[in-house]
Write a protein that holds these residues in place. Structure first.
Motif, PDB file in Angstrom:
ATOM      1  N   LEU A  18       0.832  -1.206   0.000  1.00 48.79           N
ATOM      2  CA  LEU A  18       0.000   0.000   0.000  1.00 48.79           C
ATOM      3  C   LEU A  18       0.866   1.254   0.000  1.00 48.79           C
ATOM      4  CD1 LEU A  18      -2.909  -0.766   2.519  1.00 48.79           C
ATOM      5  CD2 LEU A  18      -2.659  -1.431   0.133  1.00 48.79           C
ATOM      6  N   TYR A  19       1.903   1.251   0.837  1.00 51.02           N
ATOM      7  CA  TYR A  19       2.725   2.457   0.920  1.00 51.02           C
ATOM      8  C   TYR A  19       3.598   2.624  -0.313  1.00 51.02           C
ATOM      9  CZ  TYR A  19       5.012   6.380   3.104  1.00 51.02           C
ATOM     10  OH  TYR A  19       5.456   7.649   3.378  1.00 51.02           O
ATOM     11  N   LEU A  20       4.031   1.511  -0.892  1.00 50.28           N
ATOM     12  CA  LEU A  20       4.785   1.604  -2.140  1.00 50.28           C
ATOM     13  C   LEU A  20       3.951   2.315  -3.204  1.00 50.28           C
ATOM     14  CD1 LEU A  20       6.948  -1.143  -3.789  1.00 50.28           C
ATOM     15  CD2 LEU A  20       5.294   0.105  -5.162  1.00 50.28           C
ATOM     16  N   LEU A  21       2.688   1.905  -3.325  1.00 51.51           N
ATOM     17  CA  LEU A  21       1.812   2.525  -4.322  1.00 51.51           C
ATOM     18  C   LEU A  21       1.532   3.983  -3.972  1.00 51.51           C
ATOM     19  CD1 LEU A  21      -0.683  -0.426  -4.869  1.00 51.51           C
ATOM     20  CD2 LEU A  21       1.124   0.332  -6.417  1.00 51.51           C
ATOM     21  N   SER A  22       1.355   4.248  -2.684  1.00 48.59           N
ATOM     22  CA  SER A  22       1.093   5.618  -2.246  1.00 48.59           C
ATOM     23  C   SER A  22       2.263   6.535  -2.588  1.00 48.59           C
ATOM     24  CB  SER A  22       0.839   5.634  -0.733  1.00 48.59           C
ATOM     25  OG  SER A  22       0.857   6.947  -0.226  1.00 48.59           O
ATOM     26  N   PHE A  23       3.464   6.112  -2.243  1.00 52.79           N
ATOM     27  CA  PHE A  23       4.635   6.953  -2.479  1.00 52.79           C
ATOM     28  C   PHE A  23       4.933   7.055  -3.969  1.00 52.79           C
ATOM     29  CE2 PHE A  23       8.759   8.783  -1.430  1.00 52.79           C
ATOM     30  CZ  PHE A  23       8.466   9.448  -0.252  1.00 52.79           C
ATOM     31  N   LEU A  24       4.696   5.975  -4.679  1.00 53.36           N
ATOM     32  CA  LEU A  24       4.887   5.997  -6.129  1.00 53.36           C
ATOM     33  C   LEU A  24       3.945   7.008  -6.775  1.00 53.36           C
ATOM     34  CD1 LEU A  24       6.473   4.446  -8.384  1.00 53.36           C
ATOM     35  CD2 LEU A  24       4.484   2.950  -8.567  1.00 53.36           C
ATOM     36  N   ASP A  25       2.699   7.025  -6.312  1.00 51.78           N
ATOM     37  CA  ASP A  25       1.703   7.905  -6.917  1.00 51.78           C
ATOM     38  C   ASP A  25       1.942   9.378  -6.598  1.00 51.78           C
ATOM     39  OD1 ASP A  25       0.497   5.739  -8.039  1.00 51.78           O
ATOM     40  OD2 ASP A  25      -1.121   5.581  -6.591  1.00 51.78           O
ATOM     41  N   ARG A  26       2.509   9.656  -5.425  1.00 41.11           N
ATOM     42  CA  ARG A  26       2.705  11.070  -5.089  1.00 41.11           C
ATOM     43  C   ARG A  26       3.999  11.636  -5.664  1.00 41.11           C
ATOM     44  NH1 ARG A  26       3.782  10.509   1.349  1.00 41.11           N
ATOM     45  NH2 ARG A  26       2.174   8.952   0.989  1.00 41.11           N
ATOM     46  N   THR A  27       4.972  10.766  -5.969  1.00 42.41           N
ATOM     47  CA  THR A  27       6.278  11.261  -6.420  1.00 42.41           C
ATOM     48  C   THR A  27       6.567  10.991  -7.889  1.00 42.41           C
ATOM     49  OG1 THR A  27       7.366   9.204  -5.709  1.00 42.41           O
ATOM     50  CG2 THR A  27       7.263  11.003  -4.108  1.00 42.41           C
ATOM     51  N   ASN A  28       5.681  10.266  -8.574  1.00 45.59           N
ATOM     52  CA  ASN A  28       5.971   9.962  -9.981  1.00 45.59           C
ATOM     53  C   ASN A  28       5.968  11.207 -10.864  1.00 45.59           C
ATOM     54  OD1 ASN A  28       3.217  10.467 -10.122  1.00 45.59           O
ATOM     55  ND2 ASN A  28       2.649   8.330 -10.512  1.00 45.59           N
ATOM     56  N   ILE A  29       5.493  12.316 -10.327  1.00 44.33           N
ATOM     57  CA  ILE A  29       5.535  13.566 -11.087  1.00 44.33           C
ATOM     58  C   ILE A  29       6.980  13.984 -11.363  1.00 44.33           C
ATOM     59  CG2 ILE A  29       5.456  15.043  -9.029  1.00 44.33           C
ATOM     60  CD1 ILE A  29       3.689  16.975 -10.643  1.00 44.33           C
ATOM     61  N   GLY A  30       7.903  13.543 -10.482  1.00 42.84           N
ATOM     62  CA  GLY A  30       9.316  13.846 -10.716  1.00 42.84           C
ATOM     63  C   GLY A  30       9.842  13.176 -11.969  1.00 42.84           C
ATOM     64  N   ASN A  31       9.397  11.942 -12.213  1.00 45.69           N
ATOM     65  CA  ASN A  31       9.792  11.247 -13.439  1.00 45.69           C
ATOM     66  C   ASN A  31       9.011  11.769 -14.645  1.00 45.69           C
ATOM     67  OD1 ASN A  31      11.738   9.248 -12.420  1.00 45.69           O
ATOM     68  ND2 ASN A  31       9.997   8.443 -11.283  1.00 45.69           N
ATOM     69  N   ALA A  32       7.744  12.135 -14.419  1.00 44.37           N
ATOM     70  CA  ALA A  32       6.942  12.687 -15.516  1.00 44.37           C
ATOM     71  C   ALA A  32       7.546  13.992 -16.026  1.00 44.37           C
ATOM     72  CB  ALA A  32       5.506  12.912 -15.042  1.00 44.37           C
ATOM     73  N   ARG A  33       8.179  14.724 -15.122  1.00 40.56           N
ATOM     74  CA  ARG A  33       8.791  15.996 -15.521  1.00 40.56           C
ATOM     75  C   ARG A  33       9.876  15.787 -16.568  1.00 40.56           C
ATOM     76  NH1 ARG A  33      12.445  20.095 -11.763  1.00 40.56           N
ATOM     77  NH2 ARG A  33      12.010  22.003 -12.953  1.00 40.56           N
ATOM     78  N   LEU A  34      10.589  14.667 -16.470  1.00 38.78           N
ATOM     79  CA  LEU A  34      11.663  14.410 -17.425  1.00 38.78           C
ATOM     80  C   LEU A  34      11.127  14.025 -18.793  1.00 38.78           C
ATOM     81  CD1 LEU A  34      14.315  12.501 -15.264  1.00 38.78           C
ATOM     82  CD2 LEU A  34      14.142  14.939 -15.759  1.00 38.78           C
ATOM     83  N   ASP A  35       9.817  13.780 -18.884  1.00 39.39           N
ATOM     84  CA  ASP A  35       9.191  13.594 -20.192  1.00 39.39           C
ATOM     85  C   ASP A  35       8.792  14.991 -20.692  1.00 39.39           C
ATOM     86  OD1 ASP A  35       8.410  11.577 -22.155  1.00 39.39           O
ATOM     87  OD2 ASP A  35       6.357  12.167 -21.725  1.00 39.39           O
ATOM     88  N   THR A  36       7.587  15.177 -21.142  1.00 41.15           N
ATOM     89  CA  THR A  36       7.196  16.479 -21.710  1.00 41.15           C
ATOM     90  C   THR A  36       6.074  17.133 -20.910  1.00 41.15           C
ATOM     91  OG1 THR A  36       5.667  15.337 -23.212  1.00 41.15           O
ATOM     92  CG2 THR A  36       7.896  15.795 -24.031  1.00 41.15           C
ATOM     93  N   LEU A  37       5.977  16.809 -19.616  1.00 41.41           N
ATOM     94  CA  LEU A  37       4.883  17.309 -18.782  1.00 41.41           C
ATOM     95  C   LEU A  37       4.789  18.829 -18.801  1.00 41.41           C
ATOM     96  CD1 LEU A  37       2.694  16.795 -16.530  1.00 41.41           C
ATOM     97  CD2 LEU A  37       4.560  17.050 -14.880  1.00 41.41           C
ATOM     98  N   GLU A  38       5.899  19.503 -18.528  1.00 43.15           N
ATOM     99  CA  GLU A  38       5.864  20.961 -18.411  1.00 43.15           C
ATOM    100  C   GLU A  38       5.510  21.627 -19.740  1.00 43.15           C
ATOM    101  OE1 GLU A  38       8.880  22.449 -15.085  1.00 43.15           O
ATOM    102  OE2 GLU A  38       9.846  20.984 -16.407  1.00 43.15           O
ATOM    103  N   ASN A  39       6.085  21.166 -20.809  1.00 41.21           N
ATOM    104  CA  ASN A  39       5.785  21.765 -22.119  1.00 41.21           C
ATOM    105  C   ASN A  39       4.330  21.532 -22.518  1.00 41.21           C
ATOM    106  OD1 ASN A  39       8.370  22.747 -22.493  1.00 41.21           O
ATOM    107  ND2 ASN A  39       9.090  20.891 -23.532  1.00 41.21           N
ATOM    108  N   ASP A  40       3.831  20.323 -22.289  1.00 38.40           N
ATOM    109  CA  ASP A  40       2.467  19.989 -22.717  1.00 38.40           C
ATOM    110  C   ASP A  40       1.410  20.781 -21.959  1.00 38.40           C
ATOM    111  OD1 ASP A  40       3.527  18.188 -24.482  1.00 38.40           O
ATOM    112  OD2 ASP A  40       3.198  16.436 -23.209  1.00 38.40           O
ATOM    113  N   LEU A  41       1.679  21.090 -20.691  1.00 42.73           N
ATOM    114  CA  LEU A  41       0.691  21.806 -19.878  1.00 42.73           C
ATOM    115  C   LEU A  41       0.996  23.297 -19.778  1.00 42.73           C
ATOM    116  CD1 LEU A  41       0.052  19.253 -16.966  1.00 42.73           C
ATOM    117  CD2 LEU A  41      -1.111  19.471 -19.169  1.00 42.73           C
ATOM    118  N   GLY A  42       1.966  23.763 -20.540  1.00 47.66           N
ATOM    119  CA  GLY A  42       2.279  25.192 -20.566  1.00 47.66           C
ATOM    120  C   GLY A  42       2.838  25.712 -19.263  1.00 47.66           C
TER     121      GLY A  42
END
Length: 506
Positions: A65-89
């Motif tokens: 449960l905690y693995l999924l919880s921490f994964l879900d709250r921090t995966n934005i750090g990995n998403a940032r290395l994709d195109t998250l910031e550019n796509d959402l302006g």
């Protein structure tokens, strides 16, 4: 045949059988109560078997449960290395704000969630909040603008807020005080695994970019959210609410667990009453632990949210940065479990926390003092290995020293809740404009970790002195723990950790 037997439609033989069974049940109840009263009866071998049985039936699923919880709250750090910031302006501090808005809602949920968990049942409440954050995570993958991302992050924080303090309190329902640390360490080690798996998963999932017209970062959110919802669907039937209702324990084992807890908790009140809530709010020691915790959680979230960014600043590509963030988390997982085991064996918490804080400080100094990638990368290992073990150790230390179930539930929620405000600070610790050296960010984390180290030293010394004071009073009265009767303990059951027979964990 009596009139009662005629009226009930039972024969004399049937009535005798019912009476016999009732008497047998009553005798069993008395024997069970006597067993609890007389204390644990299992020898060391059977106790070890009982603990292992509880461990296998409780800890692995909680860790998931905690693995999924921490994964879900921090995966934005990995998403940032994709195109998250550019796509959402997103530009400027938009990313930092998106990180920070999660935490006020996370904190706001913690105390009410712990109270709800105590008033309902752990299995039901944890399943509900888990389904909630899984849904938020999935929908985050469908946002089309920055505002949608902020709303999804706030909702995610509100749903996730009850998990860590709730599970921390839940573990205390099963284990003695000096057995909780290792279990909490194993539970929290899932956060380090989330960091490791997060990088690996993100590296693979981002290759799905374009599938269904969605970006790679969107698939990170969607797939990890769906996985959480699936696990939430089975949580109600996997989580055992208490030793009294645990189907994996025999009646003899249930009695033994209750006896062990009764002996360890020294007859303090376990029922819910508003008095104990106020006792927690008035206890200055909890507030010191809250300061220790925010000093640890600030670097915790800074690392978990920005480690890929920090590694990238050493001169590596996006893809390699995600992969290179994995080894420090693996080392941190080992350090977390080893630290919890050692602290339980030594029946000490404070000295271990001081040592881990010092380790983290060395790591941050290595990051701030040089631009050599090799030295900086070693520094990331020391920071992770120093910070992560202190999270479960800190909450175990505070929980060990709060007397009474309700006060402990509220005190742990206060502890974790205030600490998680460090996530708001962490959201702004590393700003793009300050890269690649991030002097301000590393300096901030050195300061907060140093504060926690010295406050831990203060609490260790104070608690040792307080134990010595209580021992001295007992010596003057010719009292020992063996001579202090159950009636004498019952007279002080509402005093919590202020009871004269309570001794603090150092």
């Amino acid at each position: 045949m009596s009139f009662q037997e005629l009226g009930s439609g039972k024969t004399s033989g049937e009535s005798s059988q019912v009476n016999f069974l009732s008497e047998k049940k009553a005798i069993a109840t008395v024997l069970s109560a006597d067993s609890v009263e007389s204390g644990p009866t299992f020898d060391a071998r059977r106790t070890g078997q009982l603990l292992r049985k509880m461990d296998w039936n409780i800890v692995p699923f909680l860790s998931l449960l905690y693995l999924l919880s921490f994964l879900d709250r921090t995966n934005i750090g990995n998403a940032r290395l994709d195109t998250l910031e550019n796509d959402l302006g997103m530009q400027g501090l938009d990313y930092n704000v998106a990180l920070a808005v999660f935490f006020p809602w996370y904190v706001a949920a913690e105390i009410p969630s712990n109270i709800m968990m105590k008033r309902t049942s752990p299995s039901l409440w944890l399943a509900i909040i888990m389904f909630g954050w899984g849904l938020c995570m999935t929908l985050m993958g469908l946002v089309k603008n920055y505002t949608g991302l902020l709303i999804a992050r706030m909702a995610l924080g509100l749903c996730e807020g009850g998990l860590f303090p709730g599970v921390t309190w839940y573990i205390t329902l099963w284990y003695r005080r000096h057995e909780c640390g290792l279990r909490m360490a194993i539970f929290f080690s899932a956060a380090t695994l989330a960091g490791a798996f997060g990088g690996l998963l993100a590296r693979g999932i981002t290759e799905m970019r374009g599938l269904g017209g969605l970006r790679g970062w969107a698939w990170i959110f969607i797939l990890e959210g769906i996985l959480t919802i699936f696990v939430a669907g089975i949580a109600k039937w996997v989580i055992h609410d208490s030793p009294e209702t645990a189907t994996f324990l025999t009646e003899e084992e249930r009695t033994e667990v209750k006896s062990r807890l009764k002996q360890d908790r020294t007859s303090l009140a376990d029922e819910y009453a508003s008095q104990y809530l106020w006792d927690a709010l008035k206890d200055w020691k909890i507030y010191v632990h809250m300061l220790i915790t925010i000093g640890i959680y600030t670097p915790l979230y800074s690392i978990s949210l920005f480690l890929p960014t920090i590694v990238k600043a050493m001169g590596y590509t996006n893809e390699k940065s995600q992969l290179m963030s994995v080894p420090p988390y693996v080392a941190g997982c080992i350090a977390t479990i080893a630290g919890g085991w050692a602290a339980d064996r030594a029946k000490q918490r404070g000295l271990f926390m001081i040592g881990f804080c010092f380790t983290a400080i060395i790591g941050f100094v290595m990051l701030i003092s040089t631009d050599l990638p090799g030295v900086q990368y070693v520094g990331t290992f020391l920071t992770v290995c120093g910070i992560y073990p202190n999270v479960p150790m800190g909450v175990a230390w505070n929980g060990n020293n709060i007397g009474g179930s309700t006060k402990r539930a509220v005190g742990i929620a206060m502890h974790v809740g205030f600490g998680n405000l460090g996530g708001v600070i962490a959201g702004f610790a590393y700003r793009s404009a300050e890269g690649p050296r991030y002097f301000a960010g590393h300096g901030l984390l050195i300061a907060t970790t140093t504060m926690s180290m010295f406050l831990s030293l203060f609490m260790h010394l104070y608690l040792r002195k307080e134990n010595e004071r209580r021992d001295a009073i007992w010596r003057e009265q010719n009292l020992t723990i063996d001579s202090y009767t159950e009636d004498m303990k019952t007279a002080e059951r509402e005093k919590g950790d202020n009871a004269s027979f309570f001794r603090y964990t150092l």
